[in-house]
Design a protein around this motif. Structure first.
Motif, PDB file in Angstrom:
ATOM      1  N   GLY A   1       0.742  -1.192   0.051  1.00 10.60           N
ATOM      2  CA  GLY A   1      -0.016   0.205   0.004  1.00 10.60           C
ATOM      3  C   GLY A   1       0.889   1.243   0.047  1.00 10.60           C
ATOM      4  O   GLY A   1       0.663   2.423   0.789  1.00 10.60           O
TER       5      GLY A   1
ATOM      6  N   ARG B   1       1.196   3.350  -2.265  1.00 13.35           N
ATOM      7  CA  ARG B   1       0.674   4.756  -2.551  1.00 13.35           C
ATOM      8  C   ARG B   1      -0.329   5.551  -1.389  1.00 13.35           C
ATOM      9  O   ARG B   1      -0.789   6.746  -1.757  1.00 13.35           O
ATOM     10  CB  ARG B   1      -0.302   4.371  -3.870  1.00 13.35           C
ATOM     11  N   PHE B   2      -0.730   4.878  -0.421  1.00 19.59           N
ATOM     12  CA  PHE B   2      -1.521   5.441   0.816  1.00 19.59           C
ATOM     13  C   PHE B   2      -0.673   5.701   1.845  1.00 19.59           C
ATOM     14  O   PHE B   2      -1.126   5.837   2.978  1.00 19.59           O
ATOM     15  CB  PHE B   2      -2.586   4.606   0.868  1.00 19.59           C
TER      16      PHE B   2
ATOM     17  N   THR C   1      -0.969   4.006   5.705  1.00 19.95           N
ATOM     18  CA  THR C   1      -0.759   2.153   5.680  1.00 19.95           C
ATOM     19  C   THR C   1       0.534   1.530   6.132  1.00 19.95           C
ATOM     20  O   THR C   1       0.843   0.844   6.170  1.00 19.95           O
ATOM     21  CB  THR C   1      -0.779   1.952   4.205  1.00 19.95           C
TER      22      THR C   1
ATOM     23  N   LYS D   1      -3.975  -1.228   4.249  1.00 15.41           N
ATOM     24  CA  LYS D   1      -4.814  -0.472   3.329  1.00 15.41           C
ATOM     25  C   LYS D   1      -6.374  -0.808   3.414  1.00 15.41           C
ATOM     26  O   LYS D   1      -7.370  -0.156   3.504  1.00 15.41           O
ATOM     27  CB  LYS D   1      -4.221  -0.689   2.037  1.00 15.41           C
TER      28      LYS D   1
ATOM     29  N   ASP E   1      -8.643  -3.390  -2.675  1.00 13.29           N
ATOM     30  CA  ASP E   1      -8.653  -1.717  -3.035  1.00 13.29           C
ATOM     31  C   ASP E   1      -9.712  -1.198  -4.167  1.00 13.29           C
ATOM     32  O   ASP E   1      -9.628   0.177  -4.013  1.00 13.29           O
ATOM     33  CB  ASP E   1      -7.087  -1.363  -3.133  1.00 13.29           C
TER      34      ASP E   1
ATOM     35  N   CYS F   1      -9.507   2.713  -4.047  1.00  9.81           N
ATOM     36  CA  CYS F   1      -9.185   3.055  -2.768  1.00  9.81           C
ATOM     37  C   CYS F   1      -8.070   3.113  -2.405  1.00  9.81           C
ATOM     38  O   CYS F   1      -7.332   3.482  -1.481  1.00  9.81           O
ATOM     39  CB  CYS F   1     -10.183   2.622  -1.870  1.00  9.81           C
ATOM     40  N   GLY F   2      -7.031   2.399  -3.422  1.00  5.90           N
ATOM     41  CA  GLY F   2      -5.473   2.753  -2.931  1.00  5.90           C
ATOM     42  C   GLY F   2      -5.270   3.942  -3.461  1.00  5.90           C
ATOM     43  O   GLY F   2      -3.853   4.388  -3.250  1.00  5.90           O
ATOM     44  N   SER F   3      -5.680   4.850  -4.118  1.00  7.87           N
ATOM     45  CA  SER F   3      -5.319   6.093  -4.215  1.00  7.87           C
ATOM     46  C   SER F   3      -6.070   7.288  -3.629  1.00  7.87           C
ATOM     47  O   SER F   3      -7.138   7.019  -3.222  1.00  7.87           O
ATOM     48  CB  SER F   3      -5.466   6.569  -5.882  1.00  7.87           C
ATOM     49  N   ARG F   4      -5.624   8.311  -3.118  1.00  8.86           N
ATOM     50  CA  ARG F   4      -6.004   9.361  -2.438  1.00  8.86           C
ATOM     51  C   ARG F   4      -7.550   9.570  -2.924  1.00  8.86           C
ATOM     52  O   ARG F   4      -8.403   9.794  -2.207  1.00  8.86           O
ATOM     53  CB  ARG F   4      -5.298  10.540  -2.172  1.00  8.86           C
TER      54      ARG F   4
ATOM     55  N   PHE G   1     -10.095   7.073  -3.022  1.00 12.68           N
ATOM     56  CA  PHE G   1     -10.676   6.916  -1.664  1.00 12.68           C
ATOM     57  C   PHE G   1     -11.899   7.998  -1.158  1.00 12.68           C
ATOM     58  O   PHE G   1     -12.803   7.614  -0.574  1.00 12.68           O
ATOM     59  CB  PHE G   1      -9.492   6.774  -0.733  1.00 12.68           C
TER      60      PHE G   1
END
Ligand code: UTP
Length: 294
Positions: A17, A19-20, A24, A29, A135, A259-262, A265
């Motif tokens: 995770g 990217r988050f 995380t 994540k 995600d 949802c793995g990206s801001r 999400f």
């Protein structure tokens, strides 16, 4: 090719995770909440609604809290019961898979999605299975996996959920390309490419993280080498399987949030909050206020 029913689903949750980060760093994540439910609970609910009976989690280090989440919490349940919070208690219990139907296995090294899926080979055995990337969170009138199950009754073979994305986004995802045949409500996929360089994607159809796959994929994953990023890619094994089996793509009717990206999400939180009658009105007001302020 097997025509057994789809009973088992794989949830790969061993990724880092990155990217988050920093969210995380200590929290998986998959346990971050969309409104008031961890993402993984949304996805398990989606699978259950589609008729999945066995839930197989591919976990890794620092992911133990996912196992805790799908366990019964006696102290909490007793307390809720004593305090008369019966609705909350019912909801907690409804989220739990049946005892004996949830399996956790470790991917000791996060060697990529393909490797994570391969880790479930002995648990799946010789039957087709569902694969849900936690995600990627679908949002629509009907669950994405339920739609795929319905389409699979007609197509058989391997079936992949697709969603049209803006051409500027194709480099972030796996992208499918097609034959013209769109009978059976699904399109025959003739190739796929993982994260194509900008401007080179064969279509705008993103592989959205929902699959029904045949068990022959495991032998191909076993022989797979890591790519230049050091990961064993599921896409590479699927491309090989395509030489001997049909692959179908189905365009999901709802939305999908990464949802793995801001941004994905945040988008998911707003979409799910708007579904909630207790929140919808206030969220609309809140958004309006933010827009006016800026
Ligand atoms: P991602 O491509 O989003 O990777 O994985 P990631 O490591 O979780 O996140 P980033 O890119 O570093 O931010 C898609 C799904 O596959 C799982 C992840 O947990 C996620 O649910 N996965 C990925 C594994 O289980 N094992 C892996 O080795 C890689």
């Amino acid at each position: 090719m097997s025509n057994k029913p789809i009973r088992k689903a794989i949830f790969p949750v061993a990724g880092l995770g990155t990217r988050f980060l920093p969210a995380t760093k200590a929290i998986p994540k998959e346990m971050i909440t969309v409104v008031d439910k961890p993402i993984i609970q949304h996805v398990v609910d989606e699978a259950r609604a589609a008729g999945i009976e066995e839930f197989i989690f591919i976990t890794g280090r620092n992911k133990n809290v996912i196992e805790e989440h799908f366990d019964q919490q006696y102290e909490l349940e007793t307390l809720l019961s004593e305090r008369g919070k019966i609705d909350v208690l019912k909801e907690l219990r409804a989220g739990l898979p049946q005892a004996g139907n949830v399996i956790f296995t470790r991917q000791q090294n996060p060697l990529g999605l393909g490797h994570a899926v391969w880790c479930a080979r002995n648990i799946i055995g010789d039957e087709p299975f569902a694969l849900l990337l936690p995600d990627m969170l679908p949002h629509g009138e009907k669950g994405c996996m339920s739609e795929l199950m319905q389409i699979y009754q007609k197509t058989g073979g391997n079936l992949i959920g697709l969603k049209n994305v803006d051409p500027s986004e194709t480099h972030k995802y796996g992208i499918a390309s097609f034959d013209e045949d769109n009978s059976k409500n699904a399109r025959a996929i003739n190739d796929m490419v993982e994260k194509p360089a900008q401007g080179t994607a064969p279509s705008n159809s993103m592989i959205m993280g929902r699959y029904i796959l045949q068990p022959e994929i495991f032998d191909l994953l076993e022989k797979q080498h890591a790519d230049s990023s050091g990961e064993i890619q599921l896409t590479d094994a699927m491309r090989q399987l395509m030489k001997s089996q049909d692959f179908w793509g189905y365009e999901y009717q709802g939305d999908i949030y990464d949802c793995g990206s801001r941004l994905g999400f945040l988008n998911a939180n707003i979409a799910f909050a708007m579904d909630d009658p207790e929140l919808a009105k206030s969220v609309k007001k809140m958004l309006k206020r933010h827009v006016e302020k800026n």
